[in-house]
Write a protein that holds these residues in place. Sequence first.
Motif, PDB file in Angstrom:
ATOM      1  N   GLN A  23      14.569  -1.242   4.371  1.00 26.06           N
ATOM      2  CA  GLN A  23      13.497  -2.173   4.757  1.00 26.06           C
ATOM      3  C   GLN A  23      12.534  -2.450   3.607  1.00 26.06           C
ATOM      4  O   GLN A  23      11.616  -3.250   3.749  1.00 26.06           O
ATOM      5  CB  GLN A  23      12.708  -1.602   5.938  1.00 26.06           C
ATOM      6  CG  GLN A  23      13.493  -1.503   7.214  1.00 26.06           C
ATOM      7  CD  GLN A  23      12.721  -0.748   8.301  1.00 26.06           C
ATOM      8  OE1 GLN A  23      11.587  -0.325   8.103  1.00 26.06           O
ATOM      9  NE2 GLN A  23      13.351  -0.576   9.442  1.00 26.06           N
ATOM     10  N   GLY A  24      12.707  -1.760   2.486  1.00 22.54           N
ATOM     11  CA  GLY A  24      11.832  -1.964   1.336  1.00 22.54           C
ATOM     12  C   GLY A  24      10.469  -1.316   1.482  1.00 22.54           C
ATOM     13  O   GLY A  24       9.508  -1.712   0.814  1.00 22.54           O
ATOM     14  N   LYS A  25      10.368  -0.292   2.339  1.00 23.92           N
ATOM     15  CA  LYS A  25       9.075   0.360   2.566  1.00 23.92           C
ATOM     16  C   LYS A  25       8.541   1.019   1.301  1.00 23.92           C
ATOM     17  O   LYS A  25       7.329   1.150   1.132  1.00 23.92           O
ATOM     18  CB  LYS A  25       9.176   1.405   3.681  1.00 23.92           C
ATOM     19  CG  LYS A  25       9.488   0.834   5.033  1.00 23.92           C
ATOM     20  CD  LYS A  25       8.270   0.220   5.662  1.00 23.92           C
ATOM     21  CE  LYS A  25       8.554  -0.173   7.102  1.00 23.92           C
ATOM     22  NZ  LYS A  25       7.418  -0.811   7.724  1.00 23.92           N
ATOM     23  N   GLN A  26       9.443   1.441   0.393  1.00 24.76           N
ATOM     24  CA  GLN A  26       8.976   2.080  -0.826  1.00 24.76           C
ATOM     25  C   GLN A  26       8.145   1.116  -1.679  1.00 24.76           C
ATOM     26  O   GLN A  26       7.233   1.541  -2.378  1.00 24.76           O
ATOM     27  CB  GLN A  26      10.142   2.674  -1.640  1.00 24.76           C
ATOM     28  CG  GLN A  26      11.008   1.666  -2.346  1.00 24.76           C
ATOM     29  CD  GLN A  26      12.078   1.042  -1.463  1.00 24.76           C
ATOM     30  OE1 GLN A  26      12.034   1.130  -0.248  1.00 24.76           O
ATOM     31  NE2 GLN A  26      13.049   0.396  -2.090  1.00 24.76           N
ATOM     32  N   SER A  27       8.415  -0.170  -1.594  1.00 22.23           N
ATOM     33  CA  SER A  27       7.620  -1.128  -2.373  1.00 22.23           C
ATOM     34  C   SER A  27       6.288  -1.430  -1.686  1.00 22.23           C
ATOM     35  O   SER A  27       5.379  -1.980  -2.302  1.00 22.23           O
ATOM     36  CB  SER A  27       8.406  -2.421  -2.606  1.00 22.23           C
ATOM     37  OG  SER A  27       8.668  -3.051  -1.370  1.00 22.23           O
ATOM     38  N   GLN A  28       6.163  -1.057  -0.413  1.00 25.51           N
ATOM     39  CA  GLN A  28       4.940  -1.343   0.337  1.00 25.51           C
ATOM     40  C   GLN A  28       3.931  -0.204   0.315  1.00 25.51           C
ATOM     41  O   GLN A  28       2.764  -0.403   0.629  1.00 25.51           O
ATOM     42  CB  GLN A  28       5.292  -1.675   1.794  1.00 25.51           C
ATOM     43  CG  GLN A  28       6.157  -2.910   1.935  1.00 25.51           C
ATOM     44  CD  GLN A  28       6.678  -3.065   3.351  1.00 25.51           C
ATOM     45  OE1 GLN A  28       6.069  -2.611   4.314  1.00 25.51           O
ATOM     46  NE2 GLN A  28       7.826  -3.703   3.502  1.00 25.51           N
ATOM     47  N   ILE A  29       4.392   1.003  -0.039  1.00 24.59           N
ATOM     48  CA  ILE A  29       3.463   2.123  -0.052  1.00 24.59           C
ATOM     49  C   ILE A  29       2.482   1.938  -1.209  1.00 24.59           C
ATOM     50  O   ILE A  29       2.850   1.459  -2.281  1.00 24.59           O
ATOM     51  CB  ILE A  29       4.198   3.476  -0.124  1.00 24.59           C
ATOM     52  CG1 ILE A  29       3.249   4.625   0.239  1.00 24.59           C
ATOM     53  CG2 ILE A  29       4.847   3.696  -1.482  1.00 24.59           C
ATOM     54  CD1 ILE A  29       3.935   5.939   0.543  1.00 24.59           C
ATOM     55  N   SER A  30       1.229   2.287  -0.972  1.00 22.59           N
ATOM     56  CA  SER A  30       0.196   2.134  -2.002  1.00 22.59           C
ATOM     57  C   SER A  30      -0.430   3.481  -2.303  1.00 22.59           C
ATOM     58  O   SER A  30      -0.782   4.226  -1.395  1.00 22.59           O
ATOM     59  CB  SER A  30      -0.903   1.178  -1.531  1.00 22.59           C
ATOM     60  OG  SER A  30      -0.374  -0.106  -1.296  1.00 22.59           O
ATOM     61  N   ASP A  31      -0.563   3.772  -3.590  1.00 25.56           N
ATOM     62  CA  ASP A  31      -1.286   4.979  -3.966  1.00 25.56           C
ATOM     63  C   ASP A  31      -2.679   4.584  -4.456  1.00 25.56           C
ATOM     64  O   ASP A  31      -3.042   3.397  -4.454  1.00 25.56           O
ATOM     65  CB  ASP A  31      -0.512   5.822  -4.983  1.00 25.56           C
ATOM     66  CG  ASP A  31      -0.214   5.116  -6.292  1.00 25.56           C
ATOM     67  OD1 ASP A  31      -0.849   4.084  -6.592  1.00 25.56           O
ATOM     68  OD2 ASP A  31       0.660   5.610  -7.034  1.00 25.56           O
ATOM     69  N   PHE A  32      -3.475   5.557  -4.835  1.00 29.21           N
ATOM     70  CA  PHE A  32      -4.838   5.262  -5.252  1.00 29.21           C
ATOM     71  C   PHE A  32      -4.853   4.445  -6.539  1.00 29.21           C
ATOM     72  O   PHE A  32      -5.734   3.608  -6.733  1.00 29.21           O
ATOM     73  CB  PHE A  32      -5.639   6.564  -5.410  1.00 29.21           C
ATOM     74  CG  PHE A  32      -7.112   6.361  -5.289  1.00 29.21           C
ATOM     75  CD1 PHE A  32      -7.709   6.161  -4.054  1.00 29.21           C
ATOM     76  CD2 PHE A  32      -7.927   6.344  -6.414  1.00 29.21           C
ATOM     77  CE1 PHE A  32      -9.073   5.949  -3.937  1.00 29.21           C
ATOM     78  CE2 PHE A  32      -9.286   6.140  -6.315  1.00 29.21           C
ATOM     79  CZ  PHE A  32      -9.862   5.940  -5.062  1.00 29.21           C
ATOM     80  N   ASP A  33      -3.864   4.648  -7.408  1.00 29.44           N
ATOM     81  CA  ASP A  33      -3.707   3.806  -8.606  1.00 29.44           C
ATOM     82  C   ASP A  33      -3.593   2.337  -8.209  1.00 29.44           C
ATOM     83  O   ASP A  33      -4.247   1.470  -8.796  1.00 29.44           O
ATOM     84  CB  ASP A  33      -2.432   4.187  -9.368  1.00 29.44           C
ATOM     85  CG  ASP A  33      -2.681   5.072 -10.563  1.00 29.44           C
ATOM     86  OD1 ASP A  33      -3.839   5.176 -11.010  1.00 29.44           O
ATOM     87  OD2 ASP A  33      -1.707   5.659 -11.062  1.00 29.44           O
ATOM     88  N   ASP A  34      -2.724   2.055  -7.239  1.00 26.43           N
ATOM     89  CA  ASP A  34      -2.540   0.674  -6.776  1.00 26.43           C
ATOM     90  C   ASP A  34      -3.850   0.112  -6.223  1.00 26.43           C
ATOM     91  O   ASP A  34      -4.200  -1.043  -6.467  1.00 26.43           O
ATOM     92  CB  ASP A  34      -1.463   0.611  -5.685  1.00 26.43           C
ATOM     93  CG  ASP A  34      -0.091   0.998  -6.180  1.00 26.43           C
ATOM     94  OD1 ASP A  34       0.247   0.694  -7.335  1.00 26.43           O
ATOM     95  OD2 ASP A  34       0.655   1.633  -5.398  1.00 26.43           O
ATOM     96  N   HIS A  35      -4.571   0.941  -5.478  1.00 26.07           N
ATOM     97  CA  HIS A  35      -5.840   0.525  -4.884  1.00 26.07           C
ATOM     98  C   HIS A  35      -6.869   0.182  -5.970  1.00 26.07           C
ATOM     99  O   HIS A  35      -7.619  -0.786  -5.831  1.00 26.07           O
ATOM    100  CB  HIS A  35      -6.373   1.633  -3.977  1.00 26.07           C
ATOM    101  CG  HIS A  35      -7.713   1.350  -3.396  1.00 26.07           C
ATOM    102  ND1 HIS A  35      -7.923   0.411  -2.411  1.00 26.07           N
ATOM    103  CD2 HIS A  35      -8.933   1.891  -3.664  1.00 26.07           C
ATOM    104  CE1 HIS A  35      -9.211   0.372  -2.090  1.00 26.07           C
ATOM    105  NE2 HIS A  35      -9.839   1.263  -2.841  1.00 26.07           N
ATOM    106  N   LEU A  36      -6.895   0.967  -7.041  1.00 28.41           N
ATOM    107  CA  LEU A  36      -7.843   0.682  -8.117  1.00 28.41           C
ATOM    108  C   LEU A  36      -7.534  -0.644  -8.812  1.00 28.41           C
ATOM    109  O   LEU A  36      -8.437  -1.312  -9.314  1.00 28.41           O
ATOM    110  CB  LEU A  36      -7.860   1.822  -9.139  1.00 28.41           C
ATOM    111  CG  LEU A  36      -8.459   3.141  -8.646  1.00 28.41           C
ATOM    112  CD1 LEU A  36      -8.295   4.227  -9.698  1.00 28.41           C
ATOM    113  CD2 LEU A  36      -9.927   2.975  -8.274  1.00 28.41           C
ATOM    114  N   ASN A  37      -6.262  -1.028  -8.822  1.00 22.06           N
ATOM    115  CA  ASN A  37      -5.864  -2.308  -9.425  1.00 22.06           C
ATOM    116  C   ASN A  37      -6.041  -3.478  -8.472  1.00 22.06           C
ATOM    117  O   ASN A  37      -6.221  -4.613  -8.913  1.00 22.06           O
ATOM    118  CB  ASN A  37      -4.403  -2.244  -9.891  1.00 22.06           C
ATOM    119  CG  ASN A  37      -4.234  -1.341 -11.085  1.00 22.06           C
ATOM    120  OD1 ASN A  37      -5.112  -1.261 -11.934  1.00 22.06           O
ATOM    121  ND2 ASN A  37      -3.102  -0.658 -11.152  1.00 22.06           N
ATOM    122  N   ASP A  38      -5.964  -3.217  -7.179  1.00 19.97           N
ATOM    123  CA  ASP A  38      -6.099  -4.261  -6.162  1.00 19.97           C
ATOM    124  C   ASP A  38      -6.717  -3.623  -4.921  1.00 19.97           C
ATOM    125  O   ASP A  38      -6.034  -2.901  -4.183  1.00 19.97           O
ATOM    126  CB  ASP A  38      -4.719  -4.845  -5.845  1.00 19.97           C
ATOM    127  CG  ASP A  38      -4.770  -5.926  -4.772  1.00 19.97           C
ATOM    128  OD1 ASP A  38      -5.849  -6.161  -4.173  1.00 19.97           O
ATOM    129  OD2 ASP A  38      -3.710  -6.525  -4.506  1.00 19.97           O
TER     130      ASP A  38
END
Length: 198
Positions: free
Chosen positions: A172-187
């Motif tokens: 289902q591509g869930k691995q591309s949807q998970i967000s870590d704190f790094d991702d949050h700091l960028n967006d």
Amino acid sequence: MSCSVDRLAILKILLHAAKYPSASINGVLLGREAPRASDGEAAIHIVDAIPLFHSFLTLAPSLETALLQVDAFCDLNGNLQVVGYYHANERLNELDLKPAARKIADRIQQRVPQAVTLLVDNGKLPALAEHISTDILQLWVKDGRGWVRSASSRLKADSGGLADLYMEMLLQGKQSQISDFDDHLNDLTKDWTNKALL
């Protein structure tokens, strides 16, 4: 010390590792202390995992900010607290906590003395996909010698149906949807709690 891990936490750890397969990743483990066994042994029950970083794992200001945010999240969810740390190395079959991982685990253990560390055995991920093995996490505890690997019998993971769920989520591509704190700091629109993911 013994430790039990719910399937939700395991899946989030695995999806975080799958999203960044060539990077070290880490995060914190949320849960609670379980009632002590009749022999007085301490126990931790992990119910969730919060993905933190996939780059610059040791950047202190980012780590402190993330831990403050996680603490606030735990306060809102009343019965949860940080009970540990998880880490996956960037290389397959690298089964040691590197100095940077040990420093972060130490930082969490200073705040929560009973904290544990889970290390992902990346080399066993293909075996999980083929339903050969579900033994993909190692339990590390701190004693007088520092962080040491604990006996596998001390880690009880809710792995029933884990391989099927993991493969379904990858499809289902869930691995591309998970967000870590790094991702949050960028967006800032990316939700590091991943409440809607599973």
